[in-house]
Scaffold this active site. Structure first.
Site, PDB file in Angstrom:
ATOM      1  CE  LYS A 258      30.623  36.443  77.353  1.00 28.14           C
ATOM      2  NZ  LYS A 258      29.373  36.525  78.095  1.00 28.14           N
TER       3      LYS A 258
ATOM      4  CB  THR B  19      34.761  34.117  85.498  1.00 27.36           C
ATOM      5  OG1 THR B  19      34.870  34.278  84.079  1.00 27.36           O
ATOM      6  CG2 THR B  19      33.425  33.483  85.828  1.00 27.36           C
TER       7      THR B  19
ATOM      8  CG  ASP C   3      31.148  34.620  82.014  1.00 26.21           C
ATOM      9  OD1 ASP C   3      32.339  34.483  82.352  1.00 26.21           O
ATOM     10  OD2 ASP C   3      30.735  34.399  80.868  1.00 26.21           O
TER      11      ASP C   3
ATOM     12  CD  GLU D 113      26.993  32.878  83.071  1.00 23.33           C
ATOM     13  OE1 GLU D 113      27.372  31.689  83.149  1.00 23.33           O
ATOM     14  OE2 GLU D 113      27.264  33.622  82.111  1.00 23.33           O
TER      15      GLU D 113
ATOM     16  CD  GLU E 190      19.052  39.514  78.986  1.00 22.03           C
ATOM     17  OE1 GLU E 190      17.869  39.140  78.898  1.00 22.03           O
ATOM     18  OE2 GLU E 190      19.933  38.856  79.572  1.00 22.03           O
TER      19      GLU E 190
ATOM     20  NE  ARG F 273      27.098  42.140  77.903  1.00 19.85           N
ATOM     21  CZ  ARG F 273      26.812  40.859  78.061  1.00 19.85           C
ATOM     22  NH1 ARG F 273      27.256  39.951  77.205  1.00 19.85           N
ATOM     23  NH2 ARG F 273      26.094  40.466  79.102  1.00 19.85           N
TER      24      ARG F 273
ATOM     25  CD  GLU G 108      27.047  37.202  80.164  1.00 18.73           C
ATOM     26  OE1 GLU G 108      27.591  36.107  80.359  1.00 18.73           O
ATOM     27  OE2 GLU G 108      26.632  37.571  79.044  1.00 18.73           O
TER      28      GLU G 108
ATOM     29  CG  HIS H  27      20.824  35.720  78.189  1.00 17.98           C
ATOM     30  ND1 HIS H  27      21.200  37.038  78.375  1.00 17.98           N
ATOM     31  CD2 HIS H  27      21.918  35.102  77.650  1.00 17.98           C
ATOM     32  CE1 HIS H  27      22.452  37.212  77.972  1.00 17.98           C
ATOM     33  NE2 HIS H  27      22.912  36.057  77.530  1.00 17.98           N
TER      34      HIS H  27
ATOM     35  CD  GLN I 193      29.580  39.095  74.276  1.00 14.00           C
ATOM     36  OE1 GLN I 193      29.501  39.792  75.293  1.00 14.00           O
ATOM     37  NE2 GLN I 193      28.805  38.048  74.079  1.00 14.00           N
TER      38      GLN I 193
ATOM     39  CG  ASP J 160      29.201  30.767  80.466  1.00 13.85           C
ATOM     40  OD1 ASP J 160      28.357  30.323  81.261  1.00 13.85           O
ATOM     41  OD2 ASP J 160      29.295  31.976  80.180  1.00 13.85           O
TER      42      ASP J 160
END
Lengths: 461, 461
Positions: free
Chosen positions: B275, B279, B255, B223, B397, B259, B221, B148, B262, B141
């Site tokens: 993560k 996925t 993904d 992607e 975000e 948080r 996420e 971002h 993380q 990844d």
């Protein structure tokens, strides 16, 4: 599996080399491997005994395994050792070990006196080309040696070597599975973007164009890996009490690292190309059964350190979750080889048992979010370093001389080689050799064999 | 492969649903997938056309492919799509695409009028259970969206959002391959150690015992992933000029990220359990051939930004290395579903073409240290965000409100759902749906289908 007759130090094999006191592979060990023979399509599973390799495929075909023979036959359909790992081997493995031990005992004529079967089942270790012992669908690397974490941390953060999370959570990251190779494979020095010189002002770094070329700070990392057995379904954690039933056995790991690449690339998402160019593993999986006599209590945390959270705590794991294993790093340069000088010992430590987390804790943590561990996955400890200056598991630490005034790093202190050469990091032609073995009074020595790799020059651009 | 007759917008298929203007899958697309049918042992390769699935195994058996049929037959021995990827498909793929296009053209009676062959080769999309389109031996990844990286960086380092390496080196990390699932698979909310509350004093954090339980900050996420074709041998980099011959095609990637996990675990080795619990990928690989009309110049770096190092620079890649692709994120909560409310659009952006690095640069960088990329490997872009507030590719975000006085974060600004509910992060029962499509005047719309997953409550302890 408790200590039993398969661990009896008085047990001798009719394979005479297995009875030599300094062998890594007495009848009490019997590690598994995958190997290739020129005449075969795909590598069969072997079991090492002395300086010989016992072919499981030949033995299965000869029908010497009885009931577990069917399991082994099923397992052989694809990649056989993976096929064994995928099954609930806590059931199969003790029986397989007992049976192998029985077949190899000095007083058992079945294989010993069957010249034809023996000659096809037992080959010289030298004849085989060893492969990765499993397909290794996934590779994870931890950071479980607090001595390593503290020394490396002090290079980057002299005032705050250990990050606040370290004592609470096993730190790990996903490694690259594709570039794992078996011992003896040459290692190509990687090219990459390199960090600016040590300790530049941050402002300078931001505007500087990094270099690209062969790594100038190539290093080894002394680690121990363990292979996952059955594994878990996605979404189903593995409780700490069941963790060891998912550990098939151990091997040595050299997680080659390009420190200049690492330093430049690793923030904020961790090591990437600094590691993914190659990882070498010893080809023999020493089983948990063989390691039974060498189990010791988990590392005793100093007063004031936090107790592991409940999901990482089990009394049984605390009582015997660690393994007493001695690790050595040897190096032989091209000059040394040319002049007939033997490899030189760079470091030796007994610190694997003092990792901040046990293998069971690492595995349980890994699956605690529901991540599915797969049969044959490799989980590695991270660099194993002891507290002493000669116990450090990588050159980054071994040639580090601490920090001087104002927290600034002092120049690195090169190692002296018997050839008169010096090393701060690895040179082309250097061969790095890891050894590992368990010793305890009243038991036979259990060895891991070697994890060996030679550095080739970087490829032409 | 230049734009050719297979991209002709006037081309129509006898599969009527493929001619509808808003379909994702006109005859100009023909993405590949692997799927399962109840009556089959292992999933065959399918090609999507309108609302139908064309079975390649049936067509190969019927001998409609001529010369490339042999290649496809060889490829079918194991996992077929991986079998195609492993071959030099830059040769095979254009011919396969032409032939498929020919077979599906409105004016070609071969398959259209062969009722028996058509009924076995062409099934409804609804009948199939889609699998991962390749075995995905390795997953990487990246972090290629500068918007971002800047927004997320500003949360942690308000004064210094972008790290000094960002504009020089594509940042990436190894992801977990085992937990990649196909669209439609439910996602179990992970448990894990959670970071202390936002913005605590460092001293407090060091002594605080972290919590362990279901993640409270579950996020998606957005992607885009691309699949590796033949790949390279260990130790042999892939020059930038050859990079695209190793890219088979694209898919959408979610993904999923916890948080709170993380934030607590990611230093110093990067994201791990935050993560690796899951996925999700869309099951259809949209080929580079189909995307040909939507190629655009690489992101034009602002004045003053460094020029990519020579190993990442090619004029051809700069001229057309990016892909003009629109991405959308939709959400439907359990309440919305119960009340018959349609999913709501959370964000929409056209920023994939503005990634700081092109897919070719990411691939070349990945192999620049000699790391061996393998057929079927998945490389993902990292979260794709645009500069605008409604173009952000994750809730981290989207619900961020910037920093207030003294650089302190302001409270998050929850999203309003049509059901009257609010969301800062994902709730149990939420379904997240990604869509992606290319549009350009004079060409048919090329869609990616959906990447969809619903959040299940965390498992019992």
């Amino acid at each position: 599996m408790p200590v039993n007759e398969t661990h009896d130090p008085g047990l001798r094999s009719w394979v005479e080399s297995a009875n030599e006191p300094q062998t890594d592979f007495p009848i009490q060990n019997l590690p598994f491997c995958q190997f290739d023979l020129p005449q075969l399509d795909h590598g069969p599973v072997g079991v090492v005994i002395g300086d010989r390799l016992l072919r499981l495929d030949v033995l299965v075909a000869a029908g010497v395994f009885g009931e577990i023979g069917d399991t082994l036959k099923e397992a052989a359909v694809e990649h056989m050792l993976d096929g064994i790992m995928i099954r609930p081997f806590s059931d199969v493995m003790p029986r397989l070990r007992s049976r192998l031990c029985e077949l190899l005992r000095a007083d058992n004529p079945l294989l010993r006196d069957n010249t034809s079967l023996r000659s096809s089942a037992l080959i010289s270790l030298d004849e085989a080309k060893f492969l990765r012992p499993s397909l290794i669908p996934n590779y994870t690397d931890f950071y479980a040696s607090i001595h390593h974490a503290r020394t490396v941390g002090s290079m980057f953060r002299p005032d705050n070597p250990l990050l606040p999370n370290y004592k609470h959570i096993p730190i790990g990251y996903h490694g690259r599975a594709s570039s794992i190779v078996a011992s003896g494979t040459d290692i190509r020095r990687p090219r990459g973007q390199q960090s600016p010189p040590e300790d530049p002002a941050a402002e300078r770094r931001a505007t500087q164009t990094p270099g690209f070329g062969p790594s100038k700070m190539l290093d080894y990392e002394l680690e121990v890996g363990f292979f996952v057995g059955p594994g878990n379904e996605l979404g189903r954690p593995i409780p700490i009490g069941e963790a060891e039933s998912h550990i098939f056995g151990l091997c040595l790991v050299n997680d080659w690292s390009a420190r200049d690449i690492q330093k430049w690339e690793y923030q904020p998402l961790g090591p990437f190309l600094a590691k993914s160019f190659a990882t070498t593993i010893s080809p023999f999986i020493v089983t948990m059964e063989a390691l039974e006599p060498f189990r010791v209590p988990a590392f005793r945390r100093p007063e004031g350190d936090p107790r592991p959270l409940p999901y990482l705590w089990s009394d049984a794991d605390q009582a015997r979750g660690a393994i007493d294993l001695t690790l050595e790093v040897w190096l032989q340069s091209e000059q040394m080889r040319a002049r007939g000088l033997s490899p030189v010992l760079l470091s030796k430590s007994n610190s694997f048992k003092d990792l901040y987390w046990t293998p069971a804790q690492l595995l349980t943590h890994h699956a605690s979010n529901g991540c599915n561990l797969q049969p044959g996955d490799l989980l590695a400890s991270g660099t194993v370093s002891g507290p002493g200056a000669t116990e450090r598991g990588c050159l980054l630490e071994l040639t580090w001389d601490g920090t001087g005034e104002g927290g600034k790093p002092r120049p690195r202190k090169p190692l002296q080689l018997p050839s008169g050469e010096t090393r701060t990091f690895l040179a082309d032609g250097d061969e790095v050799i890891f050894k590992g073995y368990c010793e305890r009074d009243g038991f036979r020595r259990i060895g891991f064999g070697e994890c060996r790799g030679r550095v080739l020059p970087a490829s032409a651009e």
